[in-house]
Design a protein around this motif. Structure first.
Motif, PDB file in Angstrom:
ATOM      1  N   ALA A 164       0.833  -1.207   0.000  1.00 32.86           N
ATOM      2  CA  ALA A 164       0.000   0.000   0.000  1.00 32.86           C
ATOM      3  C   ALA A 164       0.866   1.256   0.000  1.00 32.86           C
ATOM      4  O   ALA A 164       0.591   2.218  -0.739  1.00 32.86           O
ATOM      5  N   ILE A 165       1.918   1.259   0.805  1.00 30.67           N
ATOM      6  CA  ILE A 165       2.811   2.425   0.884  1.00 30.67           C
ATOM      7  C   ILE A 165       3.483   2.666  -0.466  1.00 30.67           C
ATOM      8  O   ILE A 165       3.521   3.801  -0.965  1.00 30.67           O
ATOM      9  N   ARG A 166       4.025   1.607  -1.072  1.00 28.72           N
ATOM     10  CA  ARG A 166       4.695   1.762  -2.371  1.00 28.72           C
ATOM     11  C   ARG A 166       3.737   2.285  -3.430  1.00 28.72           C
ATOM     12  O   ARG A 166       4.087   3.137  -4.249  1.00 28.72           O
ATOM     13  N   PHE A 167       2.510   1.775  -3.426  1.00 29.35           N
ATOM     14  CA  PHE A 167       1.498   2.210  -4.394  1.00 29.35           C
ATOM     15  C   PHE A 167       1.203   3.700  -4.244  1.00 29.35           C
ATOM     16  O   PHE A 167       1.176   4.441  -5.235  1.00 29.35           O
ATOM     17  N   LEU A 168       0.988   4.143  -3.028  1.00 32.40           N
ATOM     18  CA  LEU A 168       0.650   5.544  -2.783  1.00 32.40           C
ATOM     19  C   LEU A 168       1.766   6.490  -3.205  1.00 32.40           C
ATOM     20  O   LEU A 168       1.507   7.640  -3.597  1.00 32.40           O
ATOM     21  N   GLN A 169       2.985   6.054  -3.138  1.00 33.50           N
ATOM     22  CA  GLN A 169       4.120   6.911  -3.475  1.00 33.50           C
ATOM     23  C   GLN A 169       4.159   7.278  -4.959  1.00 33.50           C
ATOM     24  O   GLN A 169       4.893   8.189  -5.352  1.00 33.50           O
ATOM     25  N   ASP A 170       3.365   6.593  -5.784  1.00 34.27           N
ATOM     26  CA  ASP A 170       3.308   6.906  -7.217  1.00 34.27           C
ATOM     27  C   ASP A 170       2.199   7.898  -7.554  1.00 34.27           C
ATOM     28  O   ASP A 170       1.991   8.215  -8.729  1.00 34.27           O
ATOM     29  N   TYR A 171       1.464   8.392  -6.548  1.00 32.73           N
ATOM     30  CA  TYR A 171       0.330   9.291  -6.789  1.00 32.73           C
ATOM     31  C   TYR A 171       0.485  10.584  -5.982  1.00 32.73           C
ATOM     32  O   TYR A 171       1.140  10.605  -4.941  1.00 32.73           O
ATOM     33  N   THR A 172      -0.146  11.631  -6.501  1.00 28.59           N
ATOM     34  CA  THR A 172      -0.262  12.884  -5.753  1.00 28.59           C
ATOM     35  C   THR A 172      -1.715  13.330  -5.786  1.00 28.59           C
ATOM     36  O   THR A 172      -2.491  12.895  -6.649  1.00 28.59           O
ATOM     37  N   ALA A 173      -2.089  14.186  -4.843  1.00 21.87           N
ATOM     38  CA  ALA A 173      -3.479  14.626  -4.756  1.00 21.87           C
ATOM     39  C   ALA A 173      -3.556  16.061  -4.267  1.00 21.87           C
ATOM     40  O   ALA A 173      -2.608  16.589  -3.682  1.00 21.87           O
ATOM     41  N   ASP A 174      -4.714  16.680  -4.520  1.00 18.43           N
ATOM     42  CA  ASP A 174      -4.963  18.030  -3.989  1.00 18.43           C
ATOM     43  C   ASP A 174      -5.111  17.975  -2.470  1.00 18.43           C
ATOM     44  O   ASP A 174      -4.612  18.842  -1.759  1.00 18.43           O
ATOM     45  N   TRP A 175      -5.827  16.949  -1.986  1.00 13.07           N
ATOM     46  CA  TRP A 175      -6.151  16.864  -0.565  1.00 13.07           C
ATOM     47  C   TRP A 175      -5.891  15.469  -0.017  1.00 13.07           C
ATOM     48  O   TRP A 175      -6.214  14.472  -0.673  1.00 13.07           O
ATOM     49  N   ALA A 176      -5.350  15.384   1.174  1.00 13.46           N
ATOM     50  CA  ALA A 176      -5.395  14.177   2.000  1.00 13.46           C
ATOM     51  C   ALA A 176      -6.441  14.427   3.075  1.00 13.46           C
ATOM     52  O   ALA A 176      -6.382  15.438   3.793  1.00 13.46           O
ATOM     53  N   ILE A 177      -7.409  13.511   3.189  1.00 14.30           N
ATOM     54  CA  ILE A 177      -8.497  13.648   4.161  1.00 14.30           C
ATOM     55  C   ILE A 177      -8.426  12.438   5.082  1.00 14.30           C
ATOM     56  O   ILE A 177      -8.637  11.299   4.660  1.00 14.30           O
ATOM     57  N   LEU A 178      -8.144  12.688   6.357  1.00 16.39           N
ATOM     58  CA  LEU A 178      -7.826  11.602   7.277  1.00 16.39           C
ATOM     59  C   LEU A 178      -8.632  11.698   8.566  1.00 16.39           C
ATOM     60  O   LEU A 178      -8.946  12.793   9.029  1.00 16.39           O
ATOM     61  N   GLY A 179      -8.932  10.552   9.130  1.00 13.31           N
ATOM     62  CA  GLY A 179      -9.518  10.504  10.464  1.00 13.31           C
ATOM     63  C   GLY A 179      -8.427  10.319  11.502  1.00 13.31           C
ATOM     64  O   GLY A 179      -7.238  10.363  11.199  1.00 13.31           O
ATOM     65  N   ALA A 180      -8.828  10.087  12.741  1.00  9.71           N
ATOM     66  CA  ALA A 180      -7.864   9.878  13.824  1.00  9.71           C
ATOM     67  C   ALA A 180      -8.558   9.173  14.976  1.00  9.71           C
ATOM     68  O   ALA A 180      -9.750   9.377  15.214  1.00  9.71           O
ATOM     69  N   SER A 181      -7.796   8.351  15.676  1.00  9.12           N
ATOM     70  CA  SER A 181      -8.309   7.744  16.908  1.00  9.12           C
ATOM     71  C   SER A 181      -8.203   8.705  18.079  1.00  9.12           C
ATOM     72  O   SER A 181      -8.963   8.607  19.045  1.00  9.12           O
ATOM     73  N   ALA A 182      -7.232   9.621  18.017  1.00  8.37           N
ATOM     74  CA  ALA A 182      -6.987  10.545  19.126  1.00  8.37           C
ATOM     75  C   ALA A 182      -6.305  11.801  18.604  1.00  8.37           C
ATOM     76  O   ALA A 182      -5.572  11.759  17.606  1.00  8.37           O
ATOM     77  N   LEU A 183      -6.564  12.909  19.300  1.00  8.77           N
ATOM     78  CA  LEU A 183      -5.947  14.198  18.974  1.00  8.77           C
ATOM     79  C   LEU A 183      -5.304  14.756  20.236  1.00  8.77           C
ATOM     80  O   LEU A 183      -6.002  15.095  21.193  1.00  8.77           O
ATOM     81  N   SER A 184      -3.991  14.847  20.246  1.00  8.41           N
ATOM     82  CA  SER A 184      -3.269  15.403  21.392  1.00  8.41           C
ATOM     83  C   SER A 184      -2.557  16.676  20.958  1.00  8.41           C
ATOM     84  O   SER A 184      -2.474  16.968  19.758  1.00  8.41           O
ATOM     85  N   PRO A 185      -2.006  17.438  21.892  1.00  8.00           N
ATOM     86  CA  PRO A 185      -1.230  18.621  21.492  1.00  8.00           C
ATOM     87  C   PRO A 185      -0.042  18.283  20.597  1.00  8.00           C
ATOM     88  O   PRO A 185       0.451  19.155  19.879  1.00  8.00           O
TER      89      PRO A 185
END
Length: 262
Positions: A164-185
């Protein structure tokens, strides 16, 4: 009662108090905890170290923060905080409307956002590693969806791993939209190390970045941090953060967009 048993009971009560305090005030300094509980800072440090070893808290510089609990599987999370997540999706779309290419991470909130994008957008390209996201996008035949290959994680319904990591490295995008399990400082984090690796790669391959996460993630730390706040452009959420998290977002110039649940 033997002296050792009495001491153990007193220590146990004190540590329960520490956890209760952190539940109300998610980030606390050692000195403040010592003053609140009327014990020495050395005693508090020992308590915090043992609580951290048990996986109940995470140590921070000079203090502690509650750890995010183990996340339920995706199918369970999709039934929780639905109204809040739908509001986040509506607010996020306003920012994303002019994008043409998107990298979207897995999660309950991103899956709901994908449904919004499928309803609102035309002729865009989405690169996804989550089957829930891809399925939501399939409602719109004008959206080109590229599915990331890799090792399938059944509980999350997503692809992870080196491929998955190698595949993604061949693409670019306008936006990365991500969730999270936790948000800390210190930044957003995820319960799955494998997911965090995918998210970090998505961030590197995108011009702009957005975190979508509800208030239950505030002031918590999870297993794998995938970014610092300096790497994130905006956070879309359902409540205004406060305290240390709010200060960290402000210091790193992260735009916070609070959704209207009406």
């Amino acid at each position: 009662m033997p002296t050792g048993a009495g001491n153990l009971s007193k220590k146990g009560r004190r540590r329960n108090e520490i956890l209760a305090i952190l539940a109300d005030e998610p980030t606390m300094r050692v000195k403040a905890l010592a003053s609140r509980l009327d014990v020495t800072t050395e005693t508090i440090r020992r308590d915090l170290e043992e609580l951290a070893e048990q996986g109940l808290i995470s140590r921070t510089y000079g203090g502690a923060m509650l750890r995010a609990g183990n996340e339920p599987v995706l199918s369970q999370r999709e039934r929780q905080l639905v109204r809040e997540r739908e509001a986040i999706a509506r607010r996020a779309f306003v920012e994303l409307a002019k994008g043409k290419t998107f990298l979207i991470g897995s999660g309950a909130t991103t899956a709901i956002l994908a449904k919004r994008l499928a309803f609102e957008l035309r002729n865009v390209t989405v690169i996804a590693h989550s089957f829930a996201v891809a399925t939501a996008l399939a409602q719109n035949p004008t959206i080109r969806t590229i599915m990331v290959p890799g090792e399938y994680h059944a509980a999350e319904g997503a692809m992870h791993g080196a491929q998955a990591i190698r595949f993604l490295q061949d693409y670019t995008a306008d936006w990365a939209i991500l969730g999270a399990s936790a948000l800390s400082p210190d930044g957003p984090s995820d319960a799955l190390i494998e997911a965090a690796e995918v998210y970090a790669t998505m961030l590197r391959q995108s011009s702009r970045s957005m975190i979508v996460a509800d208030h239950s993630k505030f002031d918590r730390m999870s297993t794998a941090r995938y970014a610092e706040w300096s790497q994130i452009e905006c956070l879309v959420t359902d409540r205004t953060p406060d305290g240390p998290l709010a200060r960290a977002l402000d210091r790193n110039e992260v735009r916070v967009m609070v959704a209207d649940k009406a």
